[in-house]
Design a protein around this motif. Structure first.
Motif, mmCIF file in Angstrom:
data_model
loop_
_atom_site.group_PDB
_atom_site.id
_atom_site.type_symbol
_atom_site.label_atom_id
_atom_site.label_comp_id
_atom_site.label_asym_id
_atom_site.label_seq_id
_atom_site.Cartn_x
_atom_site.Cartn_y
_atom_site.Cartn_z
ATOM 1 N N SER A 1 49.412 46.829 41.137
ATOM 2 C CA SER A 1 50.332 46.069 41.983
ATOM 3 C C SER A 1 50.189 44.557 41.770
ATOM 4 O O SER A 1 50.920 43.771 42.363
ATOM 5 C CB SER A 1 50.070 46.394 43.456
ATOM 6 O OG SER A 1 48.838 45.817 43.851
ATOM 7 N N GLY A 2 49.197 44.188 40.986
ATOM 8 C CA GLY A 2 49.001 42.764 40.715
ATOM 9 C C GLY A 2 48.217 42.045 41.789
ATOM 10 O O GLY A 2 48.184 40.818 41.828
ATOM 11 N N ALA A 3 47.558 42.837 42.666
ATOM 12 C CA ALA A 3 46.827 42.230 43.779
ATOM 13 C C ALA A 3 45.669 41.361 43.312
ATOM 14 O O ALA A 3 45.237 40.466 44.027
ATOM 15 C CB ALA A 3 46.308 43.323 44.714
ATOM 16 N N TYR A 4 45.177 41.654 42.109
ATOM 17 C CA TYR A 4 44.020 40.904 41.623
ATOM 18 C C TYR A 4 44.406 39.861 40.581
ATOM 19 O O TYR A 4 43.538 39.295 39.903
ATOM 20 C CB TYR A 4 42.977 41.857 41.026
ATOM 21 C CG TYR A 4 42.447 42.877 42.009
ATOM 22 C CD1 TYR A 4 42.449 42.626 43.389
ATOM 23 C CD2 TYR A 4 41.922 44.089 41.563
ATOM 24 C CE1 TYR A 4 41.965 43.564 44.280
ATOM 25 C CE2 TYR A 4 41.428 45.030 42.457
ATOM 26 C CZ TYR A 4 41.454 44.766 43.816
ATOM 27 O OH TYR A 4 40.966 45.685 44.688
ATOM 28 N N ALA A 5 45.720 39.612 40.454
ATOM 29 C CA ALA A 5 46.180 38.676 39.431
ATOM 30 C C ALA A 5 45.580 37.279 39.642
ATOM 31 O O ALA A 5 45.262 36.577 38.690
ATOM 32 C CB ALA A 5 47.699 38.608 39.439
ATOM 33 N N GLN A 6 45.430 36.899 40.929
ATOM 34 C CA GLN A 6 44.855 35.591 41.251
ATOM 35 C C GLN A 6 43.464 35.408 40.665
ATOM 36 O O GLN A 6 43.024 34.306 40.398
ATOM 37 C CB GLN A 6 44.746 35.435 42.786
ATOM 38 C CG GLN A 6 46.073 35.271 43.482
ATOM 39 C CD GLN A 6 46.579 33.838 43.397
ATOM 40 O OE1 GLN A 6 45.919 32.964 42.868
ATOM 41 N NE2 GLN A 6 47.782 33.605 43.898
ATOM 42 N N LEU A 7 42.754 36.536 40.524
ATOM 43 C CA LEU A 7 41.387 36.488 40.002
ATOM 44 C C LEU A 7 41.372 36.480 38.477
ATOM 45 O O LEU A 7 40.309 36.367 37.866
ATOM 46 C CB LEU A 7 40.581 37.697 40.497
ATOM 47 C CG LEU A 7 40.286 37.775 41.998
ATOM 48 C CD1 LEU A 7 39.731 39.152 42.353
ATOM 49 C CD2 LEU A 7 39.297 36.696 42.404
ATOM 50 N N GLY A 8 42.544 36.676 37.888
ATOM 51 C CA GLY A 8 42.614 36.744 36.431
ATOM 52 C C GLY A 8 42.464 38.154 35.898
ATOM 53 O O GLY A 8 42.407 38.371 34.690
ATOM 54 N N VAL A 9 42.373 39.132 36.815
ATOM 55 C CA VAL A 9 42.264 40.525 36.373
ATOM 56 C C VAL A 9 43.637 40.963 35.860
ATOM 57 O O VAL A 9 44.631 40.795 36.562
ATOM 58 C CB VAL A 9 41.813 41.453 37.534
ATOM 59 C CG1 VAL A 9 41.766 42.906 37.090
ATOM 60 C CG2 VAL A 9 40.461 41.010 38.077
ATOM 61 N N PRO A 10 43.691 41.480 34.632
ATOM 62 C CA PRO A 10 44.992 41.842 34.065
ATOM 63 C C PRO A 10 45.720 42.877 34.923
ATOM 64 O O PRO A 10 45.097 43.785 35.472
ATOM 65 C CB PRO A 10 44.649 42.439 32.696
ATOM 66 C CG PRO A 10 43.181 42.317 32.522
ATOM 67 C CD PRO A 10 42.569 41.824 33.764
ATOM 68 N N GLN A 11 47.041 42.676 35.042
ATOM 69 C CA GLN A 11 47.847 43.647 35.793
ATOM 70 C C GLN A 11 48.124 44.829 34.878
ATOM 71 O O GLN A 11 48.853 44.724 33.906
ATOM 72 C CB GLN A 11 49.160 42.993 36.230
ATOM 73 C CG GLN A 11 50.014 43.891 37.096
ATOM 74 C CD GLN A 11 51.188 43.159 37.714
ATOM 75 O OE1 GLN A 11 51.345 41.958 37.550
ATOM 76 N NE2 GLN A 11 52.026 43.891 38.428
ATOM 77 N N GLN A 12 47.481 45.933 35.154
ATOM 78 C CA GLN A 12 47.670 47.107 34.292
ATOM 79 C C GLN A 12 47.552 48.374 35.126
ATOM 80 O O GLN A 12 46.992 48.371 36.215
ATOM 81 C CB GLN A 12 46.634 47.116 33.172
ATOM 82 C CG GLN A 12 45.195 47.225 33.651
ATOM 83 C CD GLN A 12 44.230 47.319 32.494
ATOM 84 O OE1 GLN A 12 44.022 46.366 31.766
ATOM 85 N NE2 GLN A 12 43.649 48.506 32.311
#
Lengths: 101, 822
Positions: free
Chosen positions: B783-794
């Motif tokens: 869902s992209g919840a961790y995008a802020q942390l730089g974790v790839p959205q996958q």
């Protein structure tokens, strides 16, 4: 030495409650008013432990110059029973200290 | 390797000893004086004792102290490290091993080295002794573990003013600095840790060292303890009225102890390697046991129940029958609380009719605190080689509770015991028991599980808890980090254990204890550990500095008011295992208990230690934790360590995790976050960046190797970097050098959002790694919840995440955290 040097019992008790017990041991959730003169301090009552007893002794020396090092452990327990007995020990020591002056 | 060799492969021999104490600065001199029933305890000359209850201690001769300075006088180090270096050098020299530096050496392993020596010897028998005397061990295959009670406290005493601490001396104070300086001076590059379980510390260090060898992280370990005589520690024992004004008589009529000082070390290596190279073998270290009293911060359990558990664990792991133990070297401090409780504990272990000869060596050289276990072991082993066991000097009449024990009195007893037990106990409730085979005439072969089976048992993570930014988290750590990343809000309030769970709180509890107990409660709840399970649970805790606030409160009382006004209530927290001890006490964690410092790798080291214990079946589950506390003193240490130049803000917090044997976790239907599949650890110094980068690569390569994967299989790297200028860039460069460009996984550091704490951040990254490979995280990631942390959205679940941590002094640890696939 003048008479003003001899402390009165009520002041001593008040100092024991606030400075020696509450401030020094950082007691929480209790006020000086709630510590009665006959409240048992160690084990039951206030629930202080042996390590805190040593802190109280150091405090007595610091505040009043009372040296308890020579008093045997069993006897010391009786002196540290409650605020009343501590105050009496301090008074006795003060009088002893002023005798002969 | 034939069958016998494979059995021996993970058996441990003591092949070198070194000693520095009031009786002497080498084993033979110390033995001769012990044999003559001499004591090294005399009048303290190093500081004034006029206002104190005793003036006695076992001080080192000043000439030996000067000798300990040899070759290092120009270097800035605490006396704790200096003593340790002197004893460790002696031990290494006596073992006939030498450390060889350089890359070529790092390629070799000790077995090859042994074979090479044997080949040479076969050709030229005349040179056997000479060749054996210089057997070279690659620096990366030798590690060091140091036990210390008070670390570099003399570096603060030297300044005697906490309000104006300098950088040079203050940098030498931290506990981990002592192990690091000793390792650096000796040239060690394998696993390095400083065990801080107070008066049990060097026993724990010796046990930990044996694990490092048995688990394959090192071929040789230097292990020991060091504590110089400290004025403020002397004042602390004085205020607790634990000092004896006369010569102490353990188990005898006069209550009280005499302090001592010094350092002692052993060299440990594999028994097969020792036999093969014809080394002098002092003993086989069969096993060790650890426990916690979970009773009181300073007083032992009155019936010695904690000591009993440590002894029982050691005996059971050693698979040695109780009747084969022919000598016990007791802790025997002489205090009213200890000796009676200890004899009671021994009776609980060995039976009410305690017929085994027992003695305490403390009347020879005083209670040397963190050194005690190593010093008492080394001197016992040397004496046993000469056909004697140590005695209890100054013994008169037995005190109550010690009447029936066979206390060896006054002079050494001629004896060659088959097996011995050596015990020590500490403030904070930590106990250690070592079991050694001292009769090496017959090849007694207690059967133990083979290494192959050890590798088979798998370790999973079943619970996570953290206190950070003043908030408590039961799991959900990555979500919290993501919130931090979006809001950039920094928590200003402190976590209150009193509000969270008053039953676990007590007055004056320092913030680090509150945070750690909070994190532990959350992790245990997350893993659904029951009260019954808790009793068997291990607990391993890492803290770089302990409660610097409590330590300051104590030192302030001594420095400002004077040693005779030392504060009794803060003294028990100058030993930094008090955090683990208080946590164990409040949560009733009675089992295997350890506390240590590395100065930045605490999270991964605790995981490595616990995973090893689970893999070898000593434990089936273990709580691990790491934490730091902010205070005025911690800010001074930050400054001394150059941490004010870090790009991250310094924060406090604690993280705890529950590790569990996979089979048990499946059986009890625990929800599993992840599997811990590989560890690596390497000691280095931040002398220059190429060296530091090489150290990082070594730790990572070892972790990948143990996990059986390559860089290409990693989905993500979590880098817990200290963040001083140039450091993070160097670390990224090193990691990038290990993989092809197109196979390089993203490298993230969460310190930007959570802040940095030496011990806290190390375990926070490990916990985050565990969440990120869990099934729960997969949907969040998608869902992209961790995008802020730089974790790839996958959408695909991550399979392997590498957690990397560094210490402020330049050592690295790495752990591979893998998805749990049922």
């Amino acid at each position: 030495m003048g008479v003003e040097q001899i402390l009165d019992m009520d002041t001593i008790k008040q100092t024991i409650k606030q400075k020696l017990l509450i401030d020094r041991l950082k007691l929480e959730d209790i006020t000086a008013e709630e510590i009665t003169d006959d409240l048992i301090l160690f084990g039951e009552g206030l629930g202080l432990d042996s390590v805190e007893a040593f802190e109280v002794m150091v405090g007595m020396e610091e505040l009043y110059g009372v040296m308890v090092e020579q008093i045997p452990a069993d006897e010391l327990k009786i002196h540290l029973k409650n605020v009343q007995s501590i105050a009496e020990l301090i008074m006795a020591s003060q009088q002893k200290g002023t005798e002969g002056l | 390797m034939n069958m016998k060799d494979s059995e021996r492969a993970h058996r441990i021999a003591v092949t070198g000893i070194g000693v520095l104490c009031a009786l002497g600065n080498e084993p033979q001199i110390v033995f001769e004086r012990m044999f003559a029933s001499e004591t090294g305890i005399g009048t303290v000359t190093r500081f004034k004792t006029d206002a104190l209850l005793s003036s006695l201690a076992g001080q080192l001769d000043e000439a030996w102290r000067d000798a300990a300075l040899a070759n290092t006088a120009e270097q800035s180090m605490d006396w704790c490290a200096r003593y340790a270096i002197a004893a460790a050098k002696q031990a290494l020299h006596s073992s006939g091993l030498a450390i060889v530096q350089g890359d070529a050496a790092a390629q070799a392993d000790v077995v090859n080295a042994v074979n090479a020596v044997n080949a040479v010897n076969a050709v030229n028998a005349v040179n056997v002794a000479a060749t054996a005397a210089v057997l070279q061990i690659p620096a990366s295959r030798i590690g060091l573990s140091l036990g210390t009670c008070n670390g570099g406290i003399l570096s603060l005493e030297q300044q005697w003013d906490l309000s104006a601490l300098d950088e040079e001396n203050t940098a030498n104070y931290p506990f981990y600095q002592q192990g690091d300086d000793t390792a650096r001076l000796l040239g060690v590059q394998g696993p390095v840790a400083t065990l801080n379980t107070a008066c049990a510390a060097s026993g724990n260090a010796i046990g930990y060292a044996s694990d490092m060898i048995r688990w394959g992280y090192a071929d040789v370990m230097l292990a020991g303890g060091s504590d110089p005589l400290s004025h403020s520690v002397y004042a602390g024992f004085n205020v607790l009225r634990a000092l004896n004004p006369l010569l102490s008589s353990p188990f005898g009529s006069r209550f009280g102890l005499n302090l001592g000082e010094g350092a002692a070390f052993v060299v440990l290596e594999r028994l097969d390697a020792a036999v093969q190279r014809g080394a002098t073998i002092y003993a086989e270290l069969c096993a060790y046991g650890l426990s916690n009293d979970a009773h009181h911060m300073t007083a032992p359990h009155p019936e010695g129940a904690g000591m009993q558990r440590a002894v029982d664990m050691a005996l059971s792991l050693a698979q040695v029958a109780k009747q084969d133990i022919e000598y016990v070297n007791a802790h025997g401090t002489g205090t009213q609380a200890n000796d009676r409780a200890e004899i009671s504990g021994l009776k609980r272990s060995f039976g009410e009719q305690l017929t085994i000869p027992v003695s305490s060596s403390k009347a020879y050289f005083g209670h040397s605190l963190g050194t005690a276990a190593a010093l008492e072991l080394v001197t016992s082993l040397y004496a046993i080689k000469q056909g004697y066991v140590p005695a209890t000097l100054h013994f008169d009449t037995p005190r109550e509770g010690c009447e029936e024990a066979d206390i060896i009195q006054h002079s050494m007893r001629p004896m060659r015991p088959k097996y011995i037990v050596s015990n020590n106990a500490a403030f904070g409730g930590h106990n250690v028991s070592l079991v050694l085979r001292t009769d090496l005439s017959e090849a007694a072969t207690p059967h133990r599980e083979s290494l192959a089976e050890h590798a088979k048992r798998r370790v999973v993570i079943t619970g996570l808890g953290a206190v950070g930014g003043g908030q408590i988290h039961k799991g959900g750590i990555v979500n919290w980090l993501a919130e931090q990343a979006s809001s950039k809000a920094s928590g200003v309030s402190s976590f209150s254990l009193k509000e969270y769970d008053k039953s676990k709180y007590e007055r004056r509890m320092n913030q680090l204890s509150q945070n750690t107990i909070g994190a532990a409660l959350a992790a245990l709840e997350d893993a659904q550990i029951t009260e019954v399970e808790k009793e068997e649970l291990g607990f391993i805790f890492g803290t770089a500095r302990g409660s610097t606030d409590s330590i300051s409160q104590y030192l302030e009382s001594v420095f400002v008011k004077g040693p005779e006004y030392a504060s009794s209530i803060y003294f028990p927290h100058t030993v930094i295992n008090s955090i683990a001890g208080q946590t164990a006490e409040k949560l009733k964690l009675l089992g295997f208990n350890s506390s240590f410092s590395t100065g930045g790798n605490e999270g991964l080291t605790a995981a490595l230690y616990a995973a090893g214990k689970i893999r070898e079946r000593t434990l089936s589950s273990c709580l691990i934790g790491a934490g730091d506390e902010c205070s005025a003193l911690s800010r001074d240490i930050d400054r001394a360590k150059g941490l004010q130049a870090s790009r991250f803000r310094m924060v406090e917090g604690s993280v705890c995790m529950v590790l569990c044997d996979r089979e048990q976790a499946v059986q009890r239907q625990s929800s599993i976050y992840a599997e811990l599949s590989g560890f690596g650890t390497a000691f280095g110094t931040a002398a220059n960046s190429p060296q530091q980068e090489a150290t990082l690569c070594r730790a990572v390569a070892d972790a990948l190797n143990e996990a059986g994967i390559g860089m290409a299989q990693l989905d993500l790297i979590l880098l817990n970097t200290v963040g001083r200028p140039g450091e993070t860039e160097g670390e990224r460069r090193a990691l990038s050098s290990m993989a092809a460009v197109d196979q390089m996984p993203p490298i993230l550091s969460f310190n930007e959002y959570a802040g940095f704490g030496e011990s806290y951040s190390s375990m926070l990254h490990l916990a985050a790694a565990a969440e990120l490979v869990s099934g729960v995280a997969a949907s969040e990631m998608a869902s992209g919840a961790y995008a802020q942390l730089g974790v790839p959205q996958q959408t695909a679940q991550l399979q392997h995440v590498l957690a990397v941590s560094s210490t402020v002094n330049g050592s690295y640890s790495a752990a591979v955290v893998s998805a749990w696939n049922d």
